[in-house]
Design a protein around this motif. Sequence first.
Motif, mmCIF file in Angstrom:
data_model
loop_
_atom_site.group_PDB
_atom_site.id
_atom_site.type_symbol
_atom_site.label_atom_id
_atom_site.label_comp_id
_atom_site.label_asym_id
_atom_site.label_seq_id
_atom_site.Cartn_x
_atom_site.Cartn_y
_atom_site.Cartn_z
ATOM 1 N N ASP A 289 18.417 -60.972 17.504
ATOM 2 C CA ASP A 289 18.355 -59.314 17.006
ATOM 3 C C ASP A 289 17.889 -58.512 18.330
ATOM 4 O O ASP A 289 16.859 -58.835 18.581
ATOM 5 N N ALA B 209 30.566 -55.860 12.264
ATOM 6 C CA ALA B 209 30.099 -55.161 10.733
ATOM 7 C C ALA B 209 29.094 -54.180 10.864
ATOM 8 O O ALA B 209 28.058 -54.391 11.828
ATOM 9 N N ARG B 210 29.118 -53.048 10.260
ATOM 10 C CA ARG B 210 28.436 -52.145 10.237
ATOM 11 C C ARG B 210 27.447 -51.994 8.967
ATOM 12 O O ARG B 210 27.978 -52.187 7.783
ATOM 13 N N HIS B 211 26.050 -51.974 9.133
ATOM 14 C CA HIS B 211 25.229 -51.723 7.885
ATOM 15 C C HIS B 211 24.156 -50.584 8.093
ATOM 16 O O HIS B 211 24.321 -50.081 8.947
ATOM 17 N N ASP B 212 23.627 -50.278 6.971
ATOM 18 C CA ASP B 212 22.590 -49.167 7.127
ATOM 19 C C ASP B 212 21.731 -49.130 8.321
ATOM 20 O O ASP B 212 21.374 -48.329 8.809
ATOM 21 N N ASP B 213 21.067 -50.544 8.238
ATOM 22 C CA ASP B 213 19.808 -50.584 9.330
ATOM 23 C C ASP B 213 20.308 -51.275 10.366
ATOM 24 O O ASP B 213 19.455 -51.561 11.257
ATOM 25 N N HIS B 214 21.483 -52.076 10.675
ATOM 26 C CA HIS B 214 21.957 -52.710 11.892
ATOM 27 C C HIS B 214 23.373 -52.960 12.045
ATOM 28 O O HIS B 214 23.929 -52.489 10.873
ATOM 29 N N VAL B 215 23.665 -53.022 13.161
ATOM 30 C CA VAL B 215 25.140 -53.472 13.541
ATOM 31 C C VAL B 215 25.424 -54.880 13.897
ATOM 32 O O VAL B 215 24.546 -55.338 14.685
ATOM 33 N N VAL B 216 26.196 -55.711 13.252
ATOM 34 C CA VAL B 216 26.603 -56.988 13.791
ATOM 35 C C VAL B 216 27.844 -56.875 14.777
ATOM 36 O O VAL B 216 28.674 -56.293 14.489
ATOM 37 N N GLU C 210 27.554 -64.127 17.002
ATOM 38 C CA GLU C 210 27.039 -62.975 16.242
ATOM 39 C C GLU C 210 25.530 -62.799 16.857
ATOM 40 O O GLU C 210 24.963 -63.707 17.139
ATOM 41 N N CYS D 274 22.852 -59.100 16.593
ATOM 42 C CA CYS D 274 22.619 -57.593 15.871
ATOM 43 C C CYS D 274 22.034 -56.648 16.652
ATOM 44 O O CYS D 274 21.133 -56.992 17.605
ATOM 45 N N THR E 225 19.624 -53.063 16.322
ATOM 46 C CA THR E 225 18.936 -52.217 15.359
ATOM 47 C C THR E 225 18.264 -51.178 16.103
ATOM 48 O O THR E 225 18.036 -51.431 17.270
#
Length: 128
Positions: free
Chosen positions: A84, A106-113, A121, A123, A125
């Motif tokens: 991370d 992948a995109r998420h609210d608090d991080h991007v993979v 992989e 991340c 943040t």
Amino acid sequence: MARLQDIVVDSAHPASLARFWAAALDGYAVAPYDEAELARLRALGIDGPEDDPTVLLEPLDGGPRIFLQRVPEPKRVKNRLHLDLSAPDPATELDRLTALGATVFARHDDHVVLLDPEGNEFCVTRDT
């Protein structure tokens, strides 16, 4: 009690993946090859650093070492362990990392993979 000494990443081509991670991470550099190390590689039938099966990223600030080691099999499934990374401006960092060869997975609210150039992989943040 044990302490973390090294992080080891399996790789198809350690030299190129080491260059990616050295550029991606603040405070790391590919370890230099002195004449003794080059002689050791030649004795093993290895032409030079580009064909080295184990490439070391040295921490410049006392963090763990990162070794990239050649393995014959390709990555097939999701990593069981990943890094991370944090940045004060994740959007700018994503641009920088993709310019180095990473891809957004992948995109998420608090991080991007993301995936490194060999599909591992990791991340990104925002700094906390």
